[in-house]
Write a protein that holds these residues in place. Structure first.
Motif, PDB file in Angstrom:
ATOM      1  N   ASP A  54      33.823  42.085 -15.606  1.00  0.00           N
ATOM      2  CA  ASP A  54      34.358  40.775 -15.268  1.00  0.00           C
ATOM      3  C   ASP A  54      34.463  39.968 -16.557  1.00  0.00           C
ATOM      4  O   ASP A  54      33.450  39.708 -17.207  1.00  0.00           O
ATOM      5  CB  ASP A  54      33.411  40.096 -14.273  1.00  0.00           C
ATOM      6  N   SER A 110      41.788  38.502  -7.273  1.00  0.00           N
ATOM      7  CA  SER A 110      41.537  37.376  -8.159  1.00  0.00           C
ATOM      8  C   SER A 110      42.786  36.494  -8.271  1.00  0.00           C
ATOM      9  O   SER A 110      42.686  35.264  -8.254  1.00  0.00           O
ATOM     10  CB  SER A 110      41.116  37.883  -9.546  1.00  0.00           C
ATOM     11  N   ASN A 112      41.887  42.710  -9.455  1.00  0.00           N
ATOM     12  CA  ASN A 112      42.772  41.758 -10.131  1.00  0.00           C
ATOM     13  C   ASN A 112      43.763  41.128  -9.160  1.00  0.00           C
ATOM     14  O   ASN A 112      44.099  39.946  -9.294  1.00  0.00           O
ATOM     15  CB  ASN A 112      43.484  42.413 -11.312  1.00  0.00           C
ATOM     16  N   SER A 113      44.210  41.867  -8.159  1.00  0.00           N
ATOM     17  CA  SER A 113      45.093  41.295  -7.136  1.00  0.00           C
ATOM     18  C   SER A 113      44.345  40.240  -6.322  1.00  0.00           C
ATOM     19  O   SER A 113      44.878  39.153  -6.060  1.00  0.00           O
ATOM     20  CB  SER A 113      45.627  42.395  -6.212  1.00  0.00           C
ATOM     21  N   SER A 140      42.846  47.404 -10.013  1.00  0.00           N
ATOM     22  CA  SER A 140      44.081  46.858  -9.471  1.00  0.00           C
ATOM     23  C   SER A 140      43.798  45.976  -8.253  1.00  0.00           C
ATOM     24  O   SER A 140      44.329  44.870  -8.124  1.00  0.00           O
ATOM     25  CB  SER A 140      45.026  47.997  -9.102  1.00  0.00           C
ATOM     26  N   ARG A 175      44.296  38.882 -16.926  1.00  0.00           N
ATOM     27  CA  ARG A 175      43.576  39.674 -15.921  1.00  0.00           C
ATOM     28  C   ARG A 175      42.079  39.410 -16.046  1.00  0.00           C
ATOM     29  O   ARG A 175      41.533  39.392 -17.131  1.00  0.00           O
ATOM     30  CB  ARG A 175      43.869  41.147 -16.137  1.00  0.00           C
ATOM     31  N   ARG A 176      41.446  39.217 -14.907  1.00  0.00           N
ATOM     32  CA  ARG A 176      40.012  38.907 -14.915  1.00  0.00           C
ATOM     33  C   ARG A 176      39.166  40.145 -15.156  1.00  0.00           C
ATOM     34  O   ARG A 176      38.109  40.070 -15.797  1.00  0.00           O
ATOM     35  CB  ARG A 176      39.624  38.270 -13.581  1.00  0.00           C
ATOM     36  N   TYR A 177      39.604  41.293 -14.672  1.00  0.00           N
ATOM     37  CA  TYR A 177      38.791  42.512 -14.748  1.00  0.00           C
ATOM     38  C   TYR A 177      39.416  43.518 -15.707  1.00  0.00           C
ATOM     39  O   TYR A 177      40.632  43.683 -15.745  1.00  0.00           O
ATOM     40  CB  TYR A 177      38.643  43.129 -13.356  1.00  0.00           C
ATOM     41  N   ASN A 178      38.580  44.179 -16.473  1.00  0.00           N
ATOM     42  CA  ASN A 178      38.998  45.202 -17.432  1.00  0.00           C
ATOM     43  C   ASN A 178      38.112  46.436 -17.314  1.00  0.00           C
ATOM     44  O   ASN A 178      36.994  46.360 -16.810  1.00  0.00           O
ATOM     45  CB  ASN A 178      38.897  44.676 -18.866  1.00  0.00           C
TER      46      ASN A 178
END
Length: 67
Positions: free
Chosen positions: A18, A51, A48-49, A45, A2-5
């Protein structure tokens, strides 16, 4: 991956980071920080979708260019 946290951004507030740039993510020039938990979860959500769609699009474009 996943790119984003999410990261805690003060008391009961969250920011979206990011993982590529290790900076606070932005959407339309607005930093995604100081968000309530539910809003941060929804936004991460979505990001990340998007991305994943961008990544799949690049992969598909590379495959069709090779043909």
């Amino acid at each position: 991956m996943r790119r984003y946290n999410l990261r805690l951004d003060g008391e009961a507030k969250w920011k979206i980071v990011d993982r590529v740039t290790m900076r606070t993510a932005e959407l339309g020039g607005v930093a995604l920080q100081r968000l309530p938990w539910a809003e941060a979860c929804d936004m991460i959500s979505i990001l990340n979708s998007l991305s994943a769609i961008e990544s799949a699009s690049r992969d598909y474009e590379a495959l069709t260019a090779a043909e």
